[in-house]
Design a protein around this motif. Structure first.
Motif, PDB file in Angstrom:
ATOM      1  N   ASP A  24       0.821  -1.202   0.000  1.00 23.19           N
ATOM      2  CA  ASP A  24       0.000   0.000   0.000  1.00 23.19           C
ATOM      3  C   ASP A  24       0.861   1.260   0.000  1.00 23.19           C
ATOM      4  OD1 ASP A  24       0.976  -0.004   2.545  1.00 23.19           O
ATOM      5  OD2 ASP A  24      -0.951   0.056   3.550  1.00 23.19           O
ATOM      6  N   ALA A  25       0.230   2.361  -0.387  1.00 19.25           N
ATOM      7  CA  ALA A  25       0.948   3.634  -0.508  1.00 19.25           C
ATOM      8  C   ALA A  25       1.394   4.161   0.848  1.00 19.25           C
ATOM      9  CB  ALA A  25       0.041   4.650  -1.200  1.00 19.25           C
ATOM     10  N   ARG A  26       0.633   3.887   1.889  1.00 19.97           N
ATOM     11  CA  ARG A  26       0.986   4.407   3.208  1.00 19.97           C
ATOM     12  C   ARG A  26       2.354   3.882   3.681  1.00 19.97           C
ATOM     13  NH1 ARG A  26      -2.386   6.535   6.745  1.00 19.97           N
ATOM     14  NH2 ARG A  26      -4.148   5.622   5.635  1.00 19.97           N
ATOM     15  N   SER A  27       2.594   2.584   3.522  1.00 15.04           N
ATOM     16  CA  SER A  27       3.871   2.034   3.959  1.00 15.04           C
ATOM     17  C   SER A  27       5.012   2.544   3.091  1.00 15.04           C
ATOM     18  CB  SER A  27       3.831   0.504   3.940  1.00 15.04           C
ATOM     19  OG  SER A  27       3.671   0.018   2.630  1.00 15.04           O
ATOM     20  N   LEU A  28       4.748   2.722   1.786  1.00 10.85           N
ATOM     21  CA  LEU A  28       5.772   3.286   0.921  1.00 10.85           C
ATOM     22  C   LEU A  28       6.101   4.723   1.327  1.00 10.85           C
ATOM     23  CD1 LEU A  28       4.766   2.024  -2.617  1.00 10.85           C
ATOM     24  CD2 LEU A  28       7.012   1.779  -1.573  1.00 10.85           C
ATOM     25  N   ALA A  29       5.072   5.504   1.629  1.00 10.29           N
ATOM     26  CA  ALA A  29       5.294   6.891   2.049  1.00 10.29           C
ATOM     27  C   ALA A  29       6.108   6.941   3.336  1.00 10.29           C
ATOM     28  CB  ALA A  29       3.950   7.593   2.238  1.00 10.29           C
ATOM     29  N   ASN A  30       5.847   6.028   4.256  1.00 10.89           N
ATOM     30  CA  ASN A  30       6.625   5.977   5.502  1.00 10.89           C
ATOM     31  C   ASN A  30       8.091   5.656   5.215  1.00 10.89           C
ATOM     32  OD1 ASN A  30       4.433   6.573   7.135  1.00 10.89           O
ATOM     33  ND2 ASN A  30       3.896   4.425   7.451  1.00 10.89           N
ATOM     34  N   GLN A  31       8.329   4.730   4.295  1.00  8.76           N
ATOM     35  CA  GLN A  31       9.702   4.396   3.920  1.00  8.76           C
ATOM     36  C   GLN A  31      10.415   5.605   3.321  1.00  8.76           C
ATOM     37  OE1 GLN A  31      11.598   1.533   4.107  1.00  8.76           O
ATOM     38  NE2 GLN A  31      10.044   0.629   5.414  1.00  8.76           N
ATOM     39  N   TYR A  32       9.740   6.289   2.412  1.00 12.86           N
ATOM     40  CA  TYR A  32      10.336   7.478   1.789  1.00 12.86           C
ATOM     41  C   TYR A  32      10.594   8.577   2.826  1.00 12.86           C
ATOM     42  CZ  TYR A  32       9.529   5.722  -2.941  1.00 12.86           C
ATOM     43  OH  TYR A  32       9.569   4.996  -4.102  1.00 12.86           O
ATOM     44  N   ALA A  33       9.673   8.757   3.737  1.00 11.78           N
ATOM     45  CA  ALA A  33       9.853   9.791   4.769  1.00 11.78           C
ATOM     46  C   ALA A  33      11.080   9.488   5.625  1.00 11.78           C
ATOM     47  CB  ALA A  33       8.598   9.868   5.638  1.00 11.78           C
ATOM     48  N   GLN A  34      11.290   8.207   5.932  1.00 11.59           N
ATOM     49  CA  GLN A  34      12.468   7.822   6.711  1.00 11.59           C
ATOM     50  C   GLN A  34      13.754   8.137   5.946  1.00 11.59           C
ATOM     51  OE1 GLN A  34      12.605   6.631   9.835  1.00 11.59           O
ATOM     52  NE2 GLN A  34      10.402   6.738  10.077  1.00 11.59           N
ATOM     53  N   ILE A  35      13.778   7.785   4.661  1.00  7.56           N
ATOM     54  CA  ILE A  35      14.985   8.011   3.855  1.00  7.56           C
ATOM     55  C   ILE A  35      15.281   9.510   3.732  1.00  7.56           C
ATOM     56  CG2 ILE A  35      15.969   7.786   1.541  1.00  7.56           C
ATOM     57  CD1 ILE A  35      14.311   5.197   1.244  1.00  7.56           C
ATOM     58  N   LEU A  36      14.261  10.280   3.379  1.00  6.82           N
ATOM     59  CA  LEU A  36      14.478  11.718   3.171  1.00  6.82           C
ATOM     60  C   LEU A  36      14.807  12.429   4.483  1.00  6.82           C
ATOM     61  CD1 LEU A  36      11.657  12.365   0.564  1.00  6.82           C
ATOM     62  CD2 LEU A  36      14.101  12.686   0.181  1.00  6.82           C
ATOM     63  N   GLY A  37      14.135  12.046   5.557  1.00  7.58           N
ATOM     64  CA  GLY A  37      14.424  12.662   6.855  1.00  7.58           C
ATOM     65  C   GLY A  37      15.833  12.356   7.333  1.00  7.58           C
ATOM     66  N   GLN A  38      16.259  11.116   7.151  1.00  5.04           N
ATOM     67  CA  GLN A  38      17.609  10.716   7.550  1.00  5.04           C
ATOM     68  C   GLN A  38      18.662  11.487   6.748  1.00  5.04           C
ATOM     69  OE1 GLN A  38      18.396   8.648   9.949  1.00  5.04           O
ATOM     70  NE2 GLN A  38      20.570   8.234   9.590  1.00  5.04           N
ATOM     71  N   THR A  39      18.437  11.591   5.443  1.00  5.54           N
ATOM     72  CA  THR A  39      19.382  12.319   4.592  1.00  5.54           C
ATOM     73  C   THR A  39      19.423  13.795   4.953  1.00  5.54           C
ATOM     74  OG1 THR A  39      18.946  10.764   2.794  1.00  5.54           O
ATOM     75  CG2 THR A  39      19.990  12.856   2.209  1.00  5.54           C
TER      76      THR A  39
END
Length: 227
Positions: free
Chosen positions: A95-110
């Motif tokens: 689902d899109a929600r889990s993908l969005a959470n993954q992207y948020a983690q990557i972008l926030g970490q960077t």
């Protein structure tokens, strides 16, 4: 003895955010909006080879603005994440929600830990089996996530374009009307966009399991023609 160089954390975050926003603003904007059969994503993109809009999984699409190589890395990571989850569990669990959470983690970490933030904004869109079940997640360069079920605009002129779309938004309108409204909002009053200037795709419920479909120049020209 040299004095250690010191920058306040608030100033460091502000400088990184300004840097990312300037990089994103150099590119062209992108708009996504709900229509009667799903979600329309419309980007100003004269290139016929470098894509801003792509399929991630059955009912999920990805779109990005900003630095191409950076949002394309995120697209590839999203495809791998979706494929692995679908293989390990079931296609319905992706689902899109889990993908969005993954992207948020990557972008926030960077954004927090790397020297240079990513100069990107991305969108993850998903349609459900029924009208009204659409979801769109707009993820910013610092990992901030905005979710909406109506429309989203990415890029440097987002506020102006969102205001234009908002004045005429109707989730029950046809694909033709949605295309015309989105292209008009991206162009503004002082110019016109031809099919060759655009990249347009839809997530359509009527398309079946593989909901993602690109609109070709001929189909776009028909939608944008007068009458």
């Amino acid at each position: 003895m040299n004095m250690p160089f010191y920058v306040a954390p608030e100033q460091m975050m502000k400088d990184r955010a300004d840097y990312a926003r300037k990089g994103i603003a150099r590119g062209r904007s992108l708009a996504a909006t709900v229509y009667d059969d799903g979600v329309l994503i419309c980007a100003e993109n004269p290139s016929s080879t470098l894509r801003k809009i792509s399929e991630i999984y059955d009912h999920i699409a990805f779109a990005g603005v900003g630095k191409y190589n950076e949002f394309d890395q995120l697209r590839i990571a999203g495809v791998r994440h979706a494929d692995l989850k679908g293989f390990a569990y079931s296609r319905a669990d992706v689902d899109a929600r889990s993908l969005a959470n993954q992207y948020a983690q990557i972008l926030g970490q960077t954004f927090t830990h790397e020297m240079k933030p990513m100069e990107v904004e991305i969108l993850v869109a998903e349609i459900g089996d029924e009208a009204g079940a659409e979801q769109m997640f707009h993820i910013l360069y610092d990992g901030t996530v905005d979710d909406t079920d109506s429309f989203a605009v990415l890029g440097g002129e987002a506020d102006t374009i969102a205001e234009r779309i908002g004045t005429s938004f109707d989730r029950t309108r046809s694909l033709r009307d949605a295309v015309r409204a989105s292209v008009g909002a991206l162009a503004g009053e002082e110019r016109q966009l031809a099919p060759g200037d655009l990249e347009v795709a839809v997530l359509a419920r009527s398309a079946g399991r593989r909901a993602f479909r690109r609109l070709g120049d001929d189909e776009l020209a028909g939608f944008l023609a007068d009458g």
